[in-house]
Design a protein around this motif. Structure first.
Motif, short mmCIF file in Angstrom:
data_model
loop_
_atom_site.label_atom_id
_atom_site.label_comp_id
_atom_site.label_asym_id
_atom_site.label_seq_id
_atom_site.Cartn_x
_atom_site.Cartn_y
_atom_site.Cartn_z
N GLN A 1 0.85 -1.20 0.00
CA GLN A 1 0.00 0.00 0.00
C GLN A 1 0.88 1.24 0.00
O GLN A 1 0.59 2.23 -0.67
CB GLN A 1 -0.94 -0.01 1.20
N ASP A 2 1.97 1.18 0.74
CA ASP A 2 2.89 2.32 0.77
C ASP A 2 3.65 2.46 -0.55
O ASP A 2 4.02 3.57 -0.94
CB ASP A 2 3.85 2.19 1.96
N ILE A 3 3.89 1.35 -1.21
CA ILE A 3 4.48 1.43 -2.56
C ILE A 3 3.53 2.21 -3.47
O ILE A 3 3.95 3.05 -4.27
CB ILE A 3 4.76 0.02 -3.12
N SER A 4 2.25 1.92 -3.34
CA SER A 4 1.26 2.65 -4.12
C SER A 4 1.34 4.15 -3.83
O SER A 4 1.19 4.97 -4.74
CB SER A 4 -0.13 2.11 -3.80
N SER A 5 1.60 4.50 -2.59
CA SER A 5 1.74 5.93 -2.24
C SER A 5 2.95 6.55 -2.94
O SER A 5 2.91 7.71 -3.35
CB SER A 5 1.87 6.11 -0.73
N VAL A 6 4.03 5.79 -3.06
CA VAL A 6 5.19 6.29 -3.80
C VAL A 6 4.80 6.55 -5.26
O VAL A 6 5.11 7.60 -5.83
CB VAL A 6 6.37 5.29 -3.75
N LEU A 7 4.09 5.58 -5.85
CA LEU A 7 3.69 5.71 -7.25
C LEU A 7 2.78 6.93 -7.44
O LEU A 7 2.90 7.65 -8.43
CB LEU A 7 2.97 4.44 -7.72
N HIS A 8 1.88 7.15 -6.50
CA HIS A 8 0.97 8.30 -6.55
C HIS A 8 1.74 9.61 -6.41
O HIS A 8 1.56 10.53 -7.20
CB HIS A 8 -0.05 8.22 -5.41
N TRP A 9 2.56 9.68 -5.37
CA TRP A 9 3.31 10.92 -5.13
C TRP A 9 4.11 11.28 -6.37
O TRP A 9 4.05 12.41 -6.84
CB TRP A 9 4.25 10.74 -3.93
N ASP A 10 4.83 10.31 -6.90
CA ASP A 10 5.66 10.57 -8.07
C ASP A 10 4.81 11.05 -9.24
O ASP A 10 5.19 11.97 -9.96
CB ASP A 10 6.43 9.30 -8.45
N SER A 11 3.64 10.44 -9.42
CA SER A 11 2.82 10.81 -10.57
C SER A 11 2.27 12.23 -10.42
O SER A 11 2.03 12.90 -11.42
CB SER A 11 1.69 9.80 -10.79
N GLU A 12 2.11 12.71 -9.20
CA GLU A 12 1.61 14.07 -8.99
C GLU A 12 2.73 15.11 -9.03
O GLU A 12 2.49 16.27 -9.36
CB GLU A 12 0.90 14.18 -7.63
N VAL A 13 3.92 14.69 -8.64
CA VAL A 13 4.98 15.68 -8.39
C VAL A 13 6.10 15.63 -9.42
O VAL A 13 6.70 16.64 -9.75
CB VAL A 13 5.55 15.50 -6.96
N MET A 14 6.39 14.45 -9.94
CA MET A 14 7.60 14.27 -10.74
C MET A 14 7.37 13.77 -12.16
O MET A 14 8.07 14.15 -13.07
CB MET A 14 8.53 13.27 -10.03
N MET A 15 6.42 12.92 -12.36
CA MET A 15 6.32 12.13 -13.58
C MET A 15 6.11 12.96 -14.85
O MET A 15 5.26 13.84 -14.88
CB MET A 15 5.15 11.16 -13.42
N PRO A 16 6.86 12.68 -15.92
CA PRO A 16 6.55 13.32 -17.20
C PRO A 16 5.19 12.85 -17.71
O PRO A 16 4.76 11.73 -17.41
CB PRO A 16 7.69 12.86 -18.12
N GLU A 17 4.53 13.70 -18.48
CA GLU A 17 3.11 13.45 -18.79
C GLU A 17 2.86 12.14 -19.54
O GLU A 17 1.81 11.53 -19.36
CB GLU A 17 2.50 14.65 -19.53
N GLU A 18 3.80 11.75 -20.39
CA GLU A 18 3.54 10.54 -21.19
C GLU A 18 3.65 9.25 -20.37
O GLU A 18 3.39 8.16 -20.86
CB GLU A 18 4.46 10.49 -22.41
N GLY A 19 4.04 9.40 -19.11
CA GLY A 19 4.12 8.22 -18.26
C GLY A 19 2.78 7.85 -17.62
O GLY A 19 2.68 6.80 -16.98
N ARG A 20 1.77 8.70 -17.80
CA ARG A 20 0.55 8.53 -17.00
C ARG A 20 -0.18 7.20 -17.22
O ARG A 20 -0.60 6.54 -16.28
CB ARG A 20 -0.42 9.70 -17.21
N GLU A 21 -0.30 6.82 -18.48
CA GLU A 21 -1.10 5.63 -18.76
C GLU A 21 -0.49 4.38 -18.11
O GLU A 21 -1.18 3.60 -17.46
CB GLU A 21 -1.24 5.43 -20.27
N TYR A 22 0.81 4.25 -18.30
CA TYR A 22 1.48 3.07 -17.74
C TYR A 22 1.45 3.10 -16.22
O TYR A 22 1.22 2.10 -15.56
CB TYR A 22 2.93 3.03 -18.25
N ARG A 23 1.63 4.29 -15.66
CA ARG A 23 1.59 4.44 -14.20
C ARG A 23 0.21 4.06 -13.65
O ARG A 23 0.10 3.43 -12.59
CB ARG A 23 1.95 5.87 -13.81
N SER A 24 -0.84 4.45 -14.39
CA SER A 24 -2.19 4.07 -13.97
C SER A 24 -2.31 2.55 -13.87
O SER A 24 -2.92 2.03 -12.93
CB SER A 24 -3.22 4.56 -14.98
#
Lengths: 503, 503
Positions: free
Chosen positions: A21-44
């Motif tokens: 669950q905390d890994i999921s929080s890392v993935l979420h935080w990164d997607s809001e704060v760091m991730m380049p836009e084209e990474g969204r689909e795969y991250r989802s």
């Protein structure tokens, strides 16, 4: 002393679930704060896959077996330990039973949909066009109704969702509480003075960042266990022991926005940091008690501390230095009054503490009707704008400053908003009790920026309690009486007086 | 056309494993670039848990069943498709058989240990004290030997590790190749001129960052699919489709260090970006072919492009602007010569392209002996310093500039170093072929900063091939001949001449 094997086994599995669950929080935080836009689909897909996996583990029959074995083993323990263990297993079973009610595919679909919805909401908000988001929102509402059906309720579907954020809360009770609060707030709002900004020119983001970066450590959250970043919408999240993340956003023309974002999110993270320091972390008892309690911690630091005279007596010279301003350019009284200025406005997150709860009441009424099927997604802008006119007398010019302003519905978080006002109520009650017990605390704040008495009080009465006690008992034990709104009302009345008479 | 169900099923499971491997990359990237220090222990557990999980899935019997069913289904496909599918399943089975040889607990232990070791290595390096790291390194060596035993080998344990990075490579062959290379390099090093830095004063990190941020996009890697950050040791990683991360580090007195870090890591990420664009990504065939090939992509952009006259003819005015320098303060010829200066030095990552491979040869000899049990961890500083004296005539003053300088062993990555020199060999051969085919490419570089011909050539001959072909065939198909070091030698000879005679 070594734990019985059955207890070790159950906790091992619980901790594995928590770890992911905390890994999921890392993935979420990164997607809001760091991730380049084209990474969204795969991250989802990644976030959905983790949600599916943890849900599978939580609902797995072998886990139920481990819990049942643990329950057996608890019976052999001495009484005081037995009680705590029973509470731990009871809390876990509640969570598990909730998970059992939701099919794995539903959880995965929900996680994937909300992650996609976030980007679309942001785009629609940018374009100020609700239509770009309405179709996805309709899907989210339908899915949330389905969720309510899965979870079950006695009176109305909305209760099922509300319960996920504030255990035991009912929409009917909230409605009554909110009506009373509204009635008390109206005369305060009428009296509350509005002051113009003392900032005559924009403050660069670099200067604001310098000041904001100081704040968490002053409140008690060090950079060894936290970091501050920028995101579209300020938030805080715990990524595990020793790793709390907070974000804010910067506006050159409104430099207080970033500051109060940091104070608020630091409050959340201080709570999470305290929870992580509980013995045996992580267990079901080291989780936060409710969103209302969580919000009380952010509000307390943001408002009761962050808008207080002692806080600004200490921070003012530092602010002048970081902002490269003189006392003449930014007079203390003008700053302090502006920090406590009241104005009917359209944006919740920019609202002052006096009008804030009116924003929540508006949202509560709308989302309750939406989930209970009384209104339709397509009618939302009209309903929103009508209520804004009615409660605030303001005309919404576009959807970005209206129905699209908040992130919550794009996260499928219906039933979340009321917890903000519950948090405001709790925070005023906690802070009042603390100042009674530590009457000289204000001097320590203003002279040394020393907030350790307050943090220790919160650690003792709230952060170290986790889910060991109920919400009701936590408030009773900490303050000596049940939760009630009178301290929020008197706090706001005093505040309005303070800024009305001060020089 | 819909795929047969058996192929869909196998790919679904493969993609689930890949999804979680990429989650692990997010956890790693964050821990190197963002994470507050107190988060490390918990993060280590997360990384270990994901490694254990993906390893379990990979070695699960049901996955083997799915692969066998897929193999059956392939027999019914038309011949051209059948061949590609057979290659895909063959590559996967190789990977799987490797995984099958490693017990789950071993994988978890290895992941956890290397994550802990990283922090300890960094601390020991900071303290310039090998003893602070030697105990952990001993554990890593023992674990790596165990790994070699699990994987199996015919001649020496080191071969088993080498094979993980460069399929089919053998230490004996590498040794011969390196001996020949060393013999060719010695007279070049002797002739190669050394130039003093043209930077008369420090360049602020803000100015360097401005320039560095431009580079990935100029080479063809946009911010929509990538981001650039700072870390202790530059690296690049793919977090999934549309999400490539690169890092560099900044030194105010050595502003070329950050620039060449970015060029190098961008080369890696351009390869990963090309792989992500392969049809049906992700499959076992859309993975990078080998570390040597990966390194050829970073070296090509760093050296063949990044140290070339056309590149700097285009970048020079931009550099002057970003660094706020005049042509008089930073004359072009002085800059260009310095970029191609040769100097015997102690630090690999700061080494010039002429002496670089001598650093690799030193590491290869040491780590081979270490894994084969011929030398002991405690003797490493003495052995390292002795070889540095012998090969470079230099005296190592402390462990930070000696045996502790590289991150690799703290990651348990024994057998990795030789791939750097293989990459240098491949890169020179690829670039030579490209310039033969596109003789006017240099003009496009220098006039417009247009690198699309080169990127397209790499996409066509290397990036779009993934693991469809062998290393041998890839090099043969792209360049018309087997891999050989003569192009690296002639490239370095030409380079030395170029900077020796230019005005």
């Amino acid at each position: 002393m070594a734990l019985p094997q059955a207890l070790e086994n159950y906790r091992k599995q619980y901790r594995k679930i928590k770890l992911f669950q905390d890994i999921s929080s890392v993935l979420h935080w990164d997607s809001e704060v760091m991730m380049p836009e084209e990474g969204r689909e795969y991250r989802s897909s990644q976030i959905a896959a983790v949600a599916e996996l943890t849900h599978e583990w939580m609902t797995d029959k072998s886990f139920l077996g481990q819990i049942q074995n643990a329950k057996q083993a608890v019976n052999d323990l001495p009484v005081p330990e037995r009680e705590v263990w029973n509470r731990e297993l009871e809390i876990l079973m509640e969570e598990k039973e909730k998970a059992d009610k939701l099919p794995s595919e539903f959880v995965s679909e929900f996680a994937k949909l909300t992650n996609l919805a976030h980007a679309e909401w942001a785009e629609a908000k940018k374009e100020k066009n609700f239509k770009l988001f309405s179709k996805r929102l309709e899907e989210l509402v339908q899915l949330s109704k389905k969720q309510a059906d899965y979870l079950g309720y006695t009176t109305e579907p909305y209760d099922a969702l509300l319960d996920s954020y504030e255990k035991g809360a009912k929409a009917n009770q909230i409605q009554n509480l909110f009506l009373d609060l509204k009635n008390s707030l109206i005369p305060i709002v009428a009296k509350a003075p509005n002051f113009e900004t003392p900032f005559k020119k924009p403050i660069s983001i670099a200067k604001q960042t310098k000041f904001c970066n100081r704040l968490p450590a002053i409140l008690g959250l060090t950079t060894k266990e936290s970091r501050l970043d920028i995101s579209n919408h300020p938030f805080s999240t715990s990524l595990g022991k020793g790793d709390k993340r907070i974000t804010t956003r910067y506006s050159e023309t409104d430099p207080l926005s970033s500051i109060f974002g940091v104070l608020h999110e630091t409050g959340h993270s201080l709570y999470e940091s305290g929870l992580s320091k509980m013995p045996n972390w992580p267990t079901p008892l080291t989780e936060y008690l409710s969103l209302g309690i969580h919000e009380s911690q952010s509000r307390l630091w943001e408002n009761q501390v962050g808008r207080s005279l002692p806080f600004w007596e200490f921070m003012y010279p530092i602010l002048l230095e970081d902002f490269e301003l003189t006392e003449v350019e930014l007079p203390f009284q003008k700053l302090f009054k502006y920090i406590n200025s009241t104005e009917k406005s359209k944006i919740r997150v920019e609202a002052d503490q006096v009008t804030y709860n009116l924003h929540i009441i508006l949202r509560f009424e709308i989302e309750r009707d939406l989930i209970n099927g009384k209104i339709k997604v397509n009618d939302l802008p009209e309903i929103w704008n009508g209520k804004m006119k009615e409660s605030f007398g303001l005309t919404v010019e576009n959807d970005a400053e209206g129905v699209l302003q908040d992130i919550h519905w794009s996260m499928g978080a219906f039933g979340y908003f009321p917890t903000y006002t519950l948090g405001n109520i709790f925070s005023a009650q906690f802070f009042r009790k603390f100042t009674e017990e530590y009457p000289d605390s204000h001097n320590k704040f203003s002279a040394n920026g020393d907030f350790s008495d307050l943090l220790n009080w919160l650690r003792k009465h709230i952060h170290s309690k986790g889910k060991i006690v109920t919400i009701e008992n936590l408030v009773q034990d900490a303050t000596g009486e049940p939760a009630n709104a009178k301290y929020l009302i008197s706090y706001l009345e005093d505040k309005v007086k303070e800024v009305s008479v001060s020089n």
